[in-house]
Design a protein around this motif. Sequence first.
Motif, PDB file in Angstrom:
ATOM      1  N   UNK A  16       0.836  -1.202   0.000  1.00  0.00           N
ATOM      2  CA  UNK A  16       0.000   0.000   0.000  1.00  0.00           C
ATOM      3  C   UNK A  16       0.872   1.253   0.000  1.00  0.00           C
ATOM      4  N   UNK A  17       1.863   1.294   0.867  1.00  0.00           N
ATOM      5  CA  UNK A  17       2.725   2.472   0.980  1.00  0.00           C
ATOM      6  C   UNK A  17       3.564   2.668  -0.291  1.00  0.00           C
ATOM      7  N   UNK A  18       4.024   1.574  -0.898  1.00  0.00           N
ATOM      8  CA  UNK A  18       4.822   1.680  -2.126  1.00  0.00           C
ATOM      9  C   UNK A  18       3.974   2.244  -3.270  1.00  0.00           C
ATOM     10  N   UNK A  19       2.711   1.841  -3.344  1.00  0.00           N
ATOM     11  CA  UNK A  19       1.817   2.368  -4.386  1.00  0.00           C
ATOM     12  C   UNK A  19       1.570   3.854  -4.141  1.00  0.00           C
ATOM     13  N   UNK A  20       1.394   4.232  -2.869  1.00  0.00           N
ATOM     14  CA  UNK A  20       1.212   5.647  -2.555  1.00  0.00           C
ATOM     15  C   UNK A  20       2.421   6.474  -2.982  1.00  0.00           C
ATOM     16  N   UNK A  21       3.615   5.972  -2.693  1.00  0.00           N
ATOM     17  CA  UNK A  21       4.837   6.684  -3.082  1.00  0.00           C
ATOM     18  C   UNK A  21       4.949   6.795  -4.604  1.00  0.00           C
ATOM     19  N   UNK A  39      -7.889  15.787  -9.390  1.00  0.00           N
ATOM     20  CA  UNK A  39      -8.439  16.350  -8.157  1.00  0.00           C
ATOM     21  C   UNK A  39      -9.930  16.603  -8.295  1.00  0.00           C
ATOM     22  N   UNK A  40     -10.355  17.148  -9.437  1.00  0.00           N
ATOM     23  CA  UNK A  40     -11.777  17.437  -9.650  1.00  0.00           C
ATOM     24  C   UNK A  40     -12.615  16.163  -9.721  1.00  0.00           C
ATOM     25  N   UNK A  41     -12.019  15.063 -10.152  1.00  0.00           N
ATOM     26  CA  UNK A  41     -12.753  13.807 -10.269  1.00  0.00           C
ATOM     27  C   UNK A  41     -12.513  12.880  -9.085  1.00  0.00           C
ATOM     28  N   UNK A  42     -12.052  13.441  -7.991  1.00  0.00           N
ATOM     29  CA  UNK A  42     -11.952  12.771  -6.688  1.00  0.00           C
ATOM     30  C   UNK A  42     -11.036  11.551  -6.673  1.00  0.00           C
ATOM     31  N   UNK A  43      -9.936  11.612  -7.409  1.00  0.00           N
ATOM     32  CA  UNK A  43      -8.920  10.566  -7.306  1.00  0.00           C
ATOM     33  C   UNK A  43      -8.030  10.931  -6.131  1.00  0.00           C
ATOM     34  N   UNK A  48      -7.146   1.907   0.076  1.00  0.00           N
ATOM     35  CA  UNK A  48      -6.564   0.932  -0.861  1.00  0.00           C
ATOM     36  C   UNK A  48      -7.167   1.037  -2.262  1.00  0.00           C
ATOM     37  N   UNK A  49      -8.485   1.041  -2.373  1.00  0.00           N
ATOM     38  CA  UNK A  49      -9.125   1.100  -3.690  1.00  0.00           C
ATOM     39  C   UNK A  49      -8.841   2.421  -4.399  1.00  0.00           C
ATOM     40  N   UNK A  50      -8.841   3.526  -3.642  1.00  0.00           N
ATOM     41  CA  UNK A  50      -8.538   4.832  -4.232  1.00  0.00           C
ATOM     42  C   UNK A  50      -7.100   4.895  -4.739  1.00  0.00           C
ATOM     43  N   UNK A  51      -6.186   4.331  -3.970  1.00  0.00           N
ATOM     44  CA  UNK A  51      -4.770   4.350  -4.339  1.00  0.00           C
ATOM     45  C   UNK A  51      -4.559   3.563  -5.634  1.00  0.00           C
ATOM     46  N   UNK A  52      -5.197   2.406  -5.736  1.00  0.00           N
ATOM     47  CA  UNK A  52      -5.052   1.569  -6.931  1.00  0.00           C
ATOM     48  C   UNK A  52      -5.663   2.261  -8.148  1.00  0.00           C
ATOM     49  N   UNK A  53      -6.859   2.833  -8.003  1.00  0.00           N
ATOM     50  CA  UNK A  53      -7.494   3.502  -9.150  1.00  0.00           C
ATOM     51  C   UNK A  53      -6.691   4.730  -9.570  1.00  0.00           C
ATOM     52  N   UNK A  54      -6.126   5.467  -8.602  1.00  0.00           N
ATOM     53  CA  UNK A  54      -5.279   6.619  -8.933  1.00  0.00           C
ATOM     54  C   UNK A  54      -4.033   6.157  -9.683  1.00  0.00           C
ATOM     55  N   UNK A  55      -3.424   5.071  -9.239  1.00  0.00           N
ATOM     56  CA  UNK A  55      -2.233   4.532  -9.907  1.00  0.00           C
ATOM     57  C   UNK A  55      -2.546   4.202 -11.362  1.00  0.00           C
ATOM     58  N   UNK A  56      -3.674   3.538 -11.585  1.00  0.00           N
ATOM     59  CA  UNK A  56      -4.049   3.140 -12.942  1.00  0.00           C
ATOM     60  C   UNK A  56      -4.346   4.365 -13.818  1.00  0.00           C
ATOM     61  N   UNK A  57      -5.000   5.369 -13.262  1.00  0.00           N
ATOM     62  CA  UNK A  57      -5.328   6.564 -14.043  1.00  0.00           C
ATOM     63  C   UNK A  57      -4.064   7.350 -14.386  1.00  0.00           C
ATOM     64  N   UNK A  58      -3.134   7.467 -13.436  1.00  0.00           N
ATOM     65  CA  UNK A  58      -1.864   8.147 -13.706  1.00  0.00           C
ATOM     66  C   UNK A  58      -1.101   7.393 -14.787  1.00  0.00           C
TER      67      UNK A  58
END
Length: 146
Positions: A16-21, A39-43, A48-58
């Motif tokens: 989890x922490x590695x994905x956040x970094x 930010x506007x689309x609440x990523x 855990x689920x937010x971190x994974x979806x943010x990683x995929x979108x980035x």
Amino acid sequence: MTDQKGKKRNFRGMSYRAVQLANSKNRSKLHEKDQIWLKENFYKNIGWDNVVSLYQKIEDFINNYHVEELTLEELFIEADRIGNRYLTNQEINEYNQRLSKEVNEVAEEIDKQFPETEMEFIDFSQNTNIKYKNKHNQKTYRTVKL
């Protein structure tokens, strides 16, 4: 982060922490308008689920940047590579054979339309008549037209 059985969760081999970094580092590589869009689309980079979806979108944004930088030729090659995923090896070989045949026919037609009257020979021998100042480890070649 642990689930009910006490096992640690991983995403692509990262905790989890590695994905956040990774999200923090990669987010700074994005264009400002894309950072604002996230930010506007609440990523968010929490949960855990937010971190994974943010990683995929980035990751999607970064891949799009790569495609934007490609030349037209590279785009055609990439499209061909993607299209080949849906073909069998036999279909790919048949296509390559047809393409080769067409290219050869076009080359023959060009040769008919524009015959080359001069022959060109390239002399790869070390003993050329013209001496140039050579850079270290540089070979020179002489072209002879008949």
